[in-house]
Design a protein around this motif. Sequence first.
Motif, mmCIF file in Angstrom:
data_model
loop_
_atom_site.group_PDB
_atom_site.id
_atom_site.type_symbol
_atom_site.label_atom_id
_atom_site.label_comp_id
_atom_site.label_asym_id
_atom_site.label_seq_id
_atom_site.Cartn_x
_atom_site.Cartn_y
_atom_site.Cartn_z
ATOM 1 N N ALA A 101 0.775 -1.317 0.553
ATOM 2 C CA ALA A 101 0.091 -0.050 -0.206
ATOM 3 C C ALA A 101 0.783 1.514 -0.078
ATOM 4 O O ALA A 101 0.454 2.090 -0.851
ATOM 5 C CB ALA A 101 -0.665 -0.046 0.947
ATOM 6 N N ASP A 102 2.241 1.544 0.319
ATOM 7 C CA ASP A 102 2.982 2.426 0.352
ATOM 8 C C ASP A 102 3.607 2.141 -0.901
ATOM 9 O O ASP A 102 3.959 3.628 -1.552
ATOM 10 C CB ASP A 102 4.405 2.093 1.756
ATOM 11 C CG ASP A 102 3.381 2.097 3.165
ATOM 12 O OD1 ASP A 102 2.651 2.708 3.183
ATOM 13 O OD2 ASP A 102 4.256 1.426 3.933
ATOM 14 N N TRP A 103 3.574 1.407 -2.054
ATOM 15 C CA TRP A 103 3.764 1.933 -2.697
ATOM 16 C C TRP A 103 3.354 2.462 -4.194
ATOM 17 O O TRP A 103 2.072 1.416 -4.258
ATOM 18 C CB TRP A 103 4.425 0.756 -3.582
ATOM 19 C CG TRP A 103 5.889 0.436 -3.301
ATOM 20 C CD1 TRP A 103 6.303 0.429 -2.035
ATOM 21 C CD2 TRP A 103 7.129 -0.186 -3.604
ATOM 22 N NE1 TRP A 103 8.007 -0.453 -1.593
ATOM 23 C CE2 TRP A 103 8.124 -0.315 -2.584
ATOM 24 C CE3 TRP A 103 7.496 -0.244 -4.897
ATOM 25 C CZ2 TRP A 103 9.755 -0.533 -3.100
ATOM 26 C CZ3 TRP A 103 9.163 -0.024 -5.350
ATOM 27 C CH2 TRP A 103 9.729 0.244 -4.157
ATOM 28 N N SER A 104 3.342 3.111 -4.874
ATOM 29 C CA SER A 104 2.926 3.878 -5.917
ATOM 30 C C SER A 104 3.019 3.398 -7.693
ATOM 31 O O SER A 104 4.293 3.132 -7.144
ATOM 32 C CB SER A 104 2.654 5.752 -6.138
ATOM 33 O OG SER A 104 4.098 6.231 -6.170
ATOM 34 N N VAL A 105 2.140 3.887 -8.534
ATOM 35 C CA VAL A 105 2.417 3.726 -9.531
ATOM 36 C C VAL A 105 4.052 3.880 -10.017
ATOM 37 O O VAL A 105 5.091 3.745 -10.341
ATOM 38 C CB VAL A 105 1.943 3.537 -10.409
ATOM 39 C CG1 VAL A 105 2.016 3.146 -11.788
ATOM 40 C CG2 VAL A 105 0.295 2.829 -10.569
ATOM 41 N N THR A 106 4.398 5.049 -9.629
ATOM 42 C CA THR A 106 6.058 5.841 -9.521
ATOM 43 C C THR A 106 6.678 5.214 -8.363
ATOM 44 O O THR A 106 7.719 5.385 -9.491
ATOM 45 C CB THR A 106 5.647 7.467 -9.220
ATOM 46 O OG1 THR A 106 4.141 8.595 -9.491
ATOM 47 C CG2 THR A 106 7.003 8.313 -9.008
ATOM 48 N N ASP A 107 6.530 4.413 -7.605
ATOM 49 C CA ASP A 107 7.373 4.064 -7.418
ATOM 50 C C ASP A 107 7.893 2.737 -7.751
ATOM 51 O O ASP A 107 9.096 2.625 -7.952
ATOM 52 C CB ASP A 107 7.002 3.697 -5.678
ATOM 53 C CG ASP A 107 6.381 5.083 -5.021
ATOM 54 O OD1 ASP A 107 7.842 6.178 -4.833
ATOM 55 O OD2 ASP A 107 5.638 5.006 -4.072
ATOM 56 N N HIS A 108 6.636 2.231 -8.097
ATOM 57 C CA HIS A 108 7.490 0.521 -8.781
ATOM 58 C C HIS A 108 8.075 1.429 -10.628
ATOM 59 O O HIS A 108 9.198 0.835 -10.690
ATOM 60 C CB HIS A 108 6.772 0.162 -9.458
ATOM 61 C CG HIS A 108 5.265 -0.904 -8.362
ATOM 62 N ND1 HIS A 108 6.225 -2.104 -7.770
ATOM 63 C CD2 HIS A 108 4.552 -0.349 -7.373
ATOM 64 C CE1 HIS A 108 5.370 -1.969 -6.705
ATOM 65 N NE2 HIS A 108 4.297 -1.961 -6.563
ATOM 66 N N LEU A 109 7.895 2.185 -10.836
ATOM 67 C CA LEU A 109 8.397 2.369 -12.591
ATOM 68 C C LEU A 109 9.302 3.379 -11.908
ATOM 69 O O LEU A 109 10.242 2.841 -12.300
ATOM 70 C CB LEU A 109 7.570 3.923 -13.142
ATOM 71 C CG LEU A 109 6.218 3.448 -13.191
ATOM 72 C CD1 LEU A 109 5.383 4.663 -14.101
ATOM 73 C CD2 LEU A 109 6.618 1.936 -14.828
ATOM 74 N N LEU A 110 10.203 3.672 -10.521
ATOM 75 C CA LEU A 110 10.947 4.607 -10.553
ATOM 76 C C LEU A 110 12.132 2.660 -10.019
ATOM 77 O O LEU A 110 13.710 3.051 -10.196
ATOM 78 C CB LEU A 110 11.137 5.569 -9.096
ATOM 79 C CG LEU A 110 10.754 6.607 -9.853
ATOM 80 C CD1 LEU A 110 10.372 7.669 -7.721
ATOM 81 C CD2 LEU A 110 11.645 7.594 -10.631
ATOM 82 N N ALA A 111 11.718 1.852 -9.621
ATOM 83 C CA ALA A 111 12.673 1.024 -9.009
ATOM 84 C C ALA A 111 12.674 0.378 -10.374
ATOM 85 O O ALA A 111 13.825 -0.091 -10.044
ATOM 86 C CB ALA A 111 11.821 0.153 -8.474
ATOM 87 N N ALA A 112 12.028 0.313 -11.326
ATOM 88 C CA ALA A 112 12.403 -0.264 -12.091
ATOM 89 C C ALA A 112 13.203 0.047 -13.032
ATOM 90 O O ALA A 112 14.620 0.113 -13.981
ATOM 91 C CB ALA A 112 11.223 -0.621 -13.736
ATOM 92 N N ALA A 113 13.637 2.107 -12.950
ATOM 93 C CA ALA A 113 14.288 1.919 -13.557
ATOM 94 C C ALA A 113 15.751 2.889 -12.841
ATOM 95 O O ALA A 113 16.744 1.897 -14.278
ATOM 96 C CB ALA A 113 14.038 3.891 -13.562
ATOM 97 N N VAL A 114 16.047 2.200 -11.942
ATOM 98 C CA VAL A 114 16.664 1.933 -11.365
ATOM 99 C C VAL A 114 17.792 0.896 -11.944
ATOM 100 O O VAL A 114 18.604 0.389 -11.784
ATOM 101 C CB VAL A 114 16.466 1.972 -9.668
ATOM 102 C CG1 VAL A 114 18.022 1.409 -8.518
ATOM 103 C CG2 VAL A 114 16.595 3.362 -9.179
ATOM 104 N N ASP A 115 16.380 -0.755 -11.987
ATOM 105 C CA ASP A 115 17.517 -1.862 -12.044
ATOM 106 C C ASP A 115 17.856 -1.778 -13.346
ATOM 107 O O ASP A 115 18.777 -2.092 -13.698
ATOM 108 C CB ASP A 115 15.594 -2.853 -12.123
ATOM 109 C CG ASP A 115 15.445 -3.061 -10.947
ATOM 110 O OD1 ASP A 115 16.713 -2.646 -9.459
ATOM 111 O OD2 ASP A 115 14.571 -3.681 -10.354
#
Length: 109
Positions: A38-52
């Motif tokens: 619940a703490d992760w938004s779509v933006t957080d997931h996209l940022l994590a994917a970009a970092v990966d």
Amino acid sequence: MDLLDWHRGRLSARRLAVLVRHLPPDSATLRELHGEAADWSVTDHLLAAAVDRLAEANWMFATVNRDEDTEPLEYPKPVPRPGATHPDPQPSESGVHNPTHAELAQFFS
């Protein structure tokens, strides 16, 4: 808003359903239902994917430009996502990680 109004007949079931459906992402109810996700938004997931992807690109660049006699570099570990029980495996032979149905459902929920 008093939820007892539903029992008193002052709040319709439809209105209560709309209120629950549109709770903010950081509400206690959604945290209880979805946990850390619940703490992760779509933006957080996209940022994590970009970092990966950036870490993978740096790993590829360093691997291609290293001396042949040196030890191979360790594949980068992905940013941990909420609800993930294990890190993503190394990419397949095509170089693409195909997400499972559960991963896609978690990302888009």
